[in-house]
Design an enzyme around this catalytic site. Structure first.
Site, short mmCIF file in Angstrom:
data_model
loop_
_atom_site.label_atom_id
_atom_site.label_comp_id
_atom_site.label_asym_id
_atom_site.label_seq_id
_atom_site.Cartn_x
_atom_site.Cartn_y
_atom_site.Cartn_z
N ASP A 141 32.27 12.00 15.94
CA ASP A 141 31.75 12.05 17.32
C ASP A 141 33.00 11.54 18.29
O ASP A 141 32.26 11.37 19.65
CB ASP A 141 30.41 11.81 18.13
N LYS A 149 37.10 14.57 18.26
CA LYS A 149 37.58 15.41 17.35
C LYS A 149 38.18 17.29 18.20
O LYS A 149 39.00 17.41 17.92
CB LYS A 149 37.48 15.56 16.01
N GLY A 150 36.60 17.81 18.34
CA GLY A 150 36.84 19.18 18.52
C GLY A 150 37.75 20.07 20.21
O GLY A 150 38.21 20.61 19.82
N ASN A 177 26.30 19.41 9.30
CA ASN A 177 25.71 18.41 9.86
C ASN A 177 27.37 17.88 10.94
O ASN A 177 26.75 17.00 11.84
CB ASN A 177 26.00 17.34 9.14
N ALA A 178 28.24 18.77 10.79
CA ALA A 178 28.94 18.32 12.13
C ALA A 178 28.70 18.68 13.74
O ALA A 178 28.29 20.18 13.35
CB ALA A 178 30.61 18.79 11.76
N GLY A 179 29.01 18.48 14.16
CA GLY A 179 29.03 19.03 16.21
C GLY A 179 30.12 19.05 17.08
O GLY A 179 30.33 17.76 16.93
N HIS A 180 30.38 19.62 16.82
CA HIS A 180 32.24 19.56 17.44
C HIS A 180 32.07 20.38 18.86
O HIS A 180 31.84 21.43 19.04
CB HIS A 180 33.44 19.93 16.85
N THR A 181 32.41 19.72 20.26
CA THR A 181 31.62 20.06 21.57
C THR A 181 33.50 20.43 22.24
O THR A 181 34.15 19.62 22.04
CB THR A 181 31.70 19.37 22.10
N GLN A 205 33.08 14.75 10.61
CA GLN A 205 32.39 12.73 10.82
C GLN A 205 33.39 11.80 11.21
O GLN A 205 34.25 11.88 11.74
CB GLN A 205 31.83 12.11 9.25
N GLY A 214 38.73 13.39 29.89
CA GLY A 214 37.73 14.48 29.63
C GLY A 214 37.34 15.20 29.43
O GLY A 214 38.38 15.77 28.14
P1 GDP Z 1 33.61 15.46 17.38
O1 GDP Z 1 32.11 15.55 16.27
O2 GDP Z 1 34.07 14.56 17.24
O3 GDP Z 1 33.95 16.80 17.90
O4 GDP Z 1 32.55 15.19 19.56
P2 GDP Z 1 31.56 15.84 19.41
O5 GDP Z 1 32.14 16.89 20.36
O6 GDP Z 1 30.17 15.71 18.74
O7 GDP Z 1 31.46 14.50 21.01
C1 GDP Z 1 32.26 14.29 22.00
C2 GDP Z 1 31.43 14.38 23.54
O8 GDP Z 1 32.65 14.14 24.85
C3 GDP Z 1 31.85 16.20 23.62
O9 GDP Z 1 30.42 16.22 24.46
C4 GDP Z 1 32.96 16.56 24.28
O10 GDP Z 1 32.91 17.34 25.41
C5 GDP Z 1 33.25 14.59 25.47
N1 GDP Z 1 34.20 14.52 25.27
C6 GDP Z 1 35.39 14.90 24.54
N2 GDP Z 1 36.18 13.98 25.18
C7 GDP Z 1 36.23 13.28 26.42
C8 GDP Z 1 37.10 12.72 27.35
O11 GDP Z 1 37.87 12.48 27.38
N3 GDP Z 1 36.04 12.23 28.11
C9 GDP Z 1 34.53 12.50 28.28
N4 GDP Z 1 33.81 12.00 29.41
N5 GDP Z 1 33.87 13.65 27.32
C10 GDP Z 1 34.99 13.88 26.79
P1 IMO Z 2 30.71 14.96 13.62
O1 IMO Z 2 31.63 15.88 12.83
C1 IMO Z 2 28.11 11.69 13.60
C2 IMO Z 2 25.71 11.16 10.14
C3 IMO Z 2 23.84 11.45 10.14
C4 IMO Z 2 23.59 10.10 9.19
C5 IMO Z 2 24.88 10.29 8.00
C6 IMO Z 2 24.26 10.94 6.89
O2 IMO Z 2 30.34 16.16 14.58
O3 IMO Z 2 31.85 13.92 13.88
P2 IMO Z 2 24.05 13.73 6.68
O4 IMO Z 2 23.37 14.24 6.97
O5 IMO Z 2 25.43 13.78 6.44
O6 IMO Z 2 23.87 13.05 5.20
O7 IMO Z 2 24.19 11.95 7.14
O8 IMO Z 2 26.15 10.67 8.65
N1 IMO Z 2 26.64 11.90 10.77
C7 IMO Z 2 27.61 12.62 11.61
N2 IMO Z 2 27.14 11.33 12.62
N3 IMO Z 2 28.99 12.58 14.43
C8 IMO Z 2 28.88 13.13 12.66
O9 IMO Z 2 29.75 14.55 12.86
C9 IMO Z 2 28.13 13.32 11.88
N4 IMO Z 2 27.83 13.59 10.00
C10 IMO Z 2 26.89 13.12 9.81
O10 IMO Z 2 23.83 10.30 11.97
O11 IMO Z 2 23.50 8.87 10.05
MG MG Z 3 30.27 15.32 16.62
#
Ligand code: GDP
Ligand code: IMO
Ligand code: MG
Length: 437
Positions: A14, A17-18, A39-43, A228, A423
């Protein structure tokens, strides 16, 4: 000559990356996922004001929003086809063309109903919870390594698929019923469902390795999108509180089917502080509940809620000793520090520079959970800044103390910072050295 980039998370996921993959795709013609699953969530946040739109992607690579970018799901990804079809439909409903631009490797191991049941039942039984996403990721990778996976291409031969499915489900249903005391999964229902998936996934199948190789031969740049983070890596992370795949940059080669010489630059995505979802040690963790405390600011201002499971992410100070481990195992070319804006207004910012472990001082995160659990953080304090950095686009417009904070991180991690994110939107980005140039 084509230039290929690997984008990986350097912490516990988190990191943003997205956002960064989407931002970089104006320089790339293809984006590849090479490990993990849904399991990944990219916003991704695209546009400004009332035109702003948020996309949440789990399996589809973060290049899908740009029309001219092809997207690939490599053999290293464990695939829940039902989830993928749902994600495709959601994107299509938003007017995004997916069919002609998404290519799936026939070598991906399938996530089936029993993997999900096993994941959830084991987690419920476990005393020290890993806090998995419950999506069946771990059991699906176990089957891969045990050489009993059903892979995407197996769907194309119903007779042999059924034979293999009966055998593998016989085994898993035994464990589900007799060890985990759960209901068994109906084999016929799983078979029928898989056959409907077979028809729907067929148009997307392609030899991903070959396509990537050909794209490079035509001078097209590629982006390898990690999921991850390195501290969740099955080998190098805080085992057993990790995911079940390798999340480090080297996996981009094996999980996409390209050679390591095709990975030219490694961008390590790093939050300006640290977060973690689920269980496991976290030396620089802060209290996130007390109003006004720095951890609470990270949690609320940073909107640190998990995309996949909606759990509150744990928050803490930046951990330079953990980053040093990440830099080492990934050959990071440059760092992208994200969410700097979330720290605005914190008067004194602390940085974890090492740990006290069993009476000794160390400056590198140890391997596995046991030792990390005993690590007491050694913190230094630096001055924060009161100015607003949200949306700042140039280094010179950053407050002096924010510049100083970034320089300190750079020095402690021994890796140059090439990008800073201020941001969630594409353009809310400061470029010090463009990774594609
Ligand atoms: P990922 O799993 O690595 O792709 O990250 P996530 O999408 O799960 O979590 C990152 C969150 O931070 C998302 O809601 C993004 O929209 C937000 N985000 C990314 N870069 C920035 C930043 O520089 N500032 C702020 N405030 N939010 C950001
Ligand atoms: P992105 O790509 C953050 C964590 C889970 C748990 C552990 C094992 O969005 O960064 P799993 O379901 O993979 O067997 O869970 O890994 N986890 C993550 N934490 N970001 C992720 O992906 C994750 N994918 C798995 O919360 O602790
Ligand atoms: Mg994520």
């Amino acid at each position: 000559m084509a230039k290929n980039l690997v984008v990986i998370g350097t912490q516990w996921g988190d990191e943003g990356k997205g956002k960064i993959v989407d931002w970089l795709t104006d320089h790339a013609e293809g984006v590849v996922r090479f490990q993990g699953g849904h399991n990944a969530g990219h916003t991704l946040v695209i546009g400004q004001g009332s035109n702003q739109k948020e996309y949440k992607l789990n399996l589809v690579p973060s290049g899908i929003i740009r029309k001219n970018v092809d997207c690939f799901i490599g053999n290293g990804v464990v695939l829940d086809i039902e989830h993928l079809l749902h994600e495709i439909k959601t994107l299509e409903n938003d007017g995004i063309e997916v069919k002609s631009r998404l290519f799936v490797s026939p070598g991906c191991p399938l996530i089936l109903k029993h993997h999900v049941a096993l994941d959830q039942a084991r987690e419920a039984k476990r005393e020290a919870k890993i806090g998995t996403t419950g999506k069946g990721i771990g059991p699906a990778y176990e089957d891969k390594v045990a050489r009993r996976s059903l892979r995407v291409y197996d769907l194309l031969n119903p007779d042999s698929f059924k034979k293999k499915l009966l055998e593998v489900m016989d085994y898993h249903n035994f464990v589900l019923q007799h060890y985990l005391k759960q209901d068994p999964i109906d084999v016929n229902q799983q078979f029928d469902l898989s056959m409907t998936h077979a028809e729907k996934i067929k148009p997307y199948l392609a030899d991903v390795s070959q396509k990537l190789y050909e794209a490079n031969a035509k001078n097209k740049n590629l982006l390898f999108e990690g999921a991850q983070g390195s501290l969740l890596d099955i080998d190098h992370g805080t085992y057993p509180y990790v995911t079940s795949s390798n999340c480090v940059s080297g996996q981009a080669a094996a999980g996409a089917g390209v050679g390591p010489h095709m990975l030219h630059y490694i961008l390590g995505i790093t939050k300006a502080y640290t977060t973690r979802v689920g269980g496991g040690p976290f030396p620089s963790e802060l209290d996130i509940e007390s109003e006004g405390a720095p951890g609470n600011q990270m949690s609320t201002k940073g909107k640190e809620i998990g995309t996949v499971t909606k759990r509150k992410r744990r928050c803490g100070w930046f951990d330079a000793a953990a980053l040093k481990r990440s830099a080492m195992i990934n050959s990071i070319s440059g760092l992208c520090i994200t969410k700097l804006d979330v720290l605005d207004g914190i008067k004194k910012i602390e940085i974890c520079v090492g740990y006290e472990l069993d009476g000794k001082k160390i400056d590198l995160l140890p391997l596995g959970a046991d030792q990390v659990e005993r690590c007491k953080p050694i913190l230094i304090e630096v001055d924060g800044w009161s100015e607003n950095t949200f949306g700042v686009k140039s280094w010179d417009d950053l407050p002096k103390n924010a510049q100083q904070y970034l320089k300190t991180l750079e020095k402690l991690c021994e890796v140059p910072i090439h990008v800073v994110s201020t941001g969630p939107e594409r353009d809310e980005t400061i470029v010090l050295k463009h990774p594609f140039e």
